[in-house]
Design an enzyme around this catalytic site. Structure first.
Site, PDB file in Angstrom:
ATOM      1  N   GLY A  60      49.045  15.623  20.158  1.00 21.87           N
ATOM      2  CA  GLY A  60      48.460  15.892  19.519  1.00 21.87           C
ATOM      3  C   GLY A  60      47.194  16.652  19.185  1.00 21.87           C
ATOM      4  O   GLY A  60      46.284  16.832  19.711  1.00 21.87           O
ATOM      5  N   ASN A  61      46.340  16.447  17.747  1.00 22.28           N
ATOM      6  CA  ASN A  61      45.178  17.398  17.419  1.00 22.28           C
ATOM      7  C   ASN A  61      44.675  16.840  16.278  1.00 22.28           C
ATOM      8  O   ASN A  61      45.926  16.361  15.025  1.00 22.28           O
ATOM      9  CB  ASN A  61      45.024  18.548  17.703  1.00 22.28           C
ATOM     10  CG  ASN A  61      46.481  19.689  16.161  1.00 22.28           C
ATOM     11  OD1 ASN A  61      46.188  19.535  15.110  1.00 22.28           O
ATOM     12  ND2 ASN A  61      46.950  20.149  16.563  1.00 22.28           N
ATOM     13  N   ARG A  62      43.610  16.912  15.432  1.00 19.32           N
ATOM     14  CA  ARG A  62      43.011  16.742  14.529  1.00 19.32           C
ATOM     15  C   ARG A  62      42.750  17.130  13.211  1.00 19.32           C
ATOM     16  O   ARG A  62      43.011  16.253  12.519  1.00 19.32           O
ATOM     17  CB  ARG A  62      41.411  15.753  15.012  1.00 19.32           C
ATOM     18  CG  ARG A  62      41.170  15.305  16.177  1.00 19.32           C
ATOM     19  CD  ARG A  62      39.712  14.876  16.889  1.00 19.32           C
ATOM     20  NE  ARG A  62      38.344  14.973  15.067  1.00 19.32           N
ATOM     21  CZ  ARG A  62      38.206  15.086  15.366  1.00 19.32           C
ATOM     22  NH1 ARG A  62      36.985  15.239  15.996  1.00 19.32           N
ATOM     23  NH2 ARG A  62      37.217  14.865  14.213  1.00 19.32           N
TER      24      ARG A  62
END
Ligand code: CTP
Length: 404
Positions: free
Chosen positions: A218-220
C-alpha cells in the site's frame, strides 16, 4: 481542526426554531465556540419548548434572545435598537434547524419574532438549514419556499434522508453538524455555488495490492485531499462521484461513493464513470506496481520467501480518453517537483496538475494542511502557501472553473 483559522474571532448569530432537531443546535454551538468563534443565539419561543435557553447561554457564553419585546415595560429602557445592533454585529447568520414555518416567514419577509426580525435586518450572509418530518419537508408549498430562499441568494443546507423522530424514513433530518460547519466555512471564505450543473468525478486514497489473503502493498495516502475535494465540490453545487481506495475519512451522504481496493479496480471504476462527468480529478495515490500473482493461501515463513515478483499497473490518467473531460492530475514528488510535475502534465496530456510539495512541514500524507503548486496546460503557474486541505480543495476548484 481543519477550519480553526477561518472561525477564529468570527461573530456568529445562530438562529434556532422549534423542532425536535433543536437539541442538535447545542452541539453546533459547542463546535463553533471550540473553533474560536463568538456565538450569539436567537431562538423562537417554540424552540425554547424543545431546548432550554440556559443550555444555550451556557454553551455560547452569551445571553439568549427569545422575545422581541421585554417581559415588562419597566425593563424596556436601554434596549433601543437591539435588533439592528445585533444584526450588524454578525459576520454570518445560520438558522439551524429552520422549521418550514420559519422558512415560509423568511421567504415572505416577515419580521414577527426576534429571529425573523434579525433575518430582515441582516447585512451579512445567511445560511438556512431546514428540517421537518418527511411529508412536511416535501410539501409543495414548503419546497417552493425553500426554492424562493435560494432564489434570494440565501444559502440552503438541504435536509438529509434518514430515520425521523416520527419513526418514518425519508428526507427531512437536519443536515449533519459537520456539513453545517463546512458550509459556514465555505461562505466565510467567500466561495459560492459556482459548480451547479457540473458533474465531477474524483478519486482519492491509496490502492492496496494484495500479496496473499493477509498482506498487501500500500502507500501512506489517507484520502483527505480527495475527500475534501469531493465535499467542497458538493458544497459549491456540483454532482459528485467519489472513487475511493481504503480510507477512514467520511463523506456526505449525497455524494455517490464507490469503494475500491486495487489499482485494477480503480481503473475499471474510473473508466465506467468517466463519460457521465465533465471533470476528472485524479487525486488518488494509485500503486504503480502490483504482485504478478496473488497467493490464494497465506505465505508461510517456512517457505523462505526471497522476493515478490511485481508487474506494472495501468497508468489510468495516461490511458483514458480525454476528449470530453477537463482532466486534473496530482504529482507527488520528493525531489525536482516542478520539473517532474511539468513532465507528467505533458506526458499524460492533462489540463492541469497539482504538485504536492512534500518537503514542507505539515504538508502531504495524513496532514490537515497541504502546500501545492498548480500548473496549467497553458504554462500558467500558481503557487499557494501552506493551507488547510479544505482551502486547497477550494482553490483547486476555482482554478478548474477559471480554466475550463
Ligand atoms: N496515476 C494513475 N495511474 C497510475 C498511477 C498514477 O492515474 N497507475 C495518476 C495519479 O492519480 C496522479 C498522477 O497519475 O494523478 C501522478 O501520479 P504519481 O504517483 O505522482 O506519478 P506516477 O505517474 O505514478 O510516476 P512516479 O511514481 O514515477 O512519480
Amino acid at each position: 481542526m481543519i477550519h480553526n483559522k477561518i472561525f477564529k474571532n468570527k461573530k456568529i448569530l445562530l438562529g434556532i426554531t422549534g423542532c425536535i432537531a433543536a437539541y442538535k443546535a447545542a452541539f453546533l454551538t459547542r463546535e463553533f465556540v471550540k473553533l474560536g468563534a463568538e456565538v450569539k443565539i436567537v431562538m423562537t419561543p417554540s424552540a425554547a419548548e424543545f431546548i432550554s435557553p440556559l443550555t444555550l447561554s451556557t454553551l455560547s457564553g452569551n445571553p439568549v434572545i427569545i422575545n422581541t419585546f421585554p417581559a415588562s415595560q419597566k425593563e424596556s429602557t436601554g434596549l433601543g435598537t437591539w435588533h439592528i445592533d445585533t444584526a450588524l454585529w454578525a459576520d454570518i447568520m445560520i438558522v439551524a434547524p429552520c422549521t418550514i414555518n420559519t422558512v415560509a416567514k423568511i421567504a415572505h419577509g416577515f419580521a414577527d419574532s426576534a429571529l425573523t426580525t434579525l433575518v430582515t435586518a441582516l447585512r451579512s450572509p445567511l445560511l438556512v438549514a431546514p428540517a421537518a418530518d418527511v411529508d412536511m419537508y416535501l410539501n409543495k408549498i414548503a419546497q417552493k419556499n425553500i426554492q424562493s430562499l435560494k432564489d434570494f441568494g440565501i444559502n440552503i443546507i438541504e435536509a438529509e434522508e434518514g430515520e425521523l423522530a416520527s419513526g418514518l424514513t425519508g428526507k427531512g433530518r437536519l443536515a449533519d453538524i459537520n456539513k453545517i460547519i463546512d458550509s459556514t466555512a465555505l461562505v466565510l471564505n467567500g466561495f459560492s455555488h459556482d459548480l451547479e450543473n457540473q458533474n465531477i468525478l474524483i478519486t482519492a486514497g491509496p490502492t492496496y495490492e494484495d500479496i496473499d489473503p493477509v498482506r498487501f502493498i500500500g502507500n501512506r495516502s489517507s484520502g483527505k485531499m480527495g475527500y475534501w475535494l469531493a465535499k467542497a465540490s458538493y458544497l459549491r453545487g456540483a454532482n459528485v462521484t467519489l472513487i475511493s481506495g481504503p480510507s477512514s475519512e467520511t463523506i456526505y451522504p449525497e455524494i455517490k461513493l464507490h469503494t475500491i481496493r486495487s489499482a485494477a479496480e480503480m481503473e475499471k471504476t474510473v473508466k465506467r464513470n468517466l463519460k457521465n462527468n465533465d471533470v476528472l480529478i485524479m487525486s488518488a495515490a494509485v500503486a504503480d506496481y502490483t504482485p504478478a500473482k496473488r497467493e490464494v493461501n497465506k505465505i508461510k515463513k517456512e517457505n523462505k520467501l526471497q522476493a515478490i515478483q511485481l508487474r506494472e499497473t495501468k497508468d489510468i490518467l495516461a490511458s483514458i480518453d480525454k476528449k470530453e473531460n477537463f482532466v486534473v492530475g496530482f504529482a507527488l514528488e520528493t525531489e525536482n517537483g516542478l520539473v517532474n510535475a511539468k513532465k507528467k502534465l505533458k506526458n499524460k496530456n492533462l489540463d492541469m496538475i497539482v504538485l504536492n510539495v512534500l518537503k514542507v512541514n505539515k504538508s502531504g500524507f495524513d496532514s490537515d494542511t497541504n502546500k501545492v503548486i498548480i500548473l496549467h496546460k497553458s504554462g500558467d503557474k500558481k503557487d499557494f502557501p501552506l493551507q488547510s486541505k479544505f482551502l486547497v480543495a477550494n482553490n483547486i476548484l476555482t482554478e478548474i472553473i477559471k480554466n475550463k
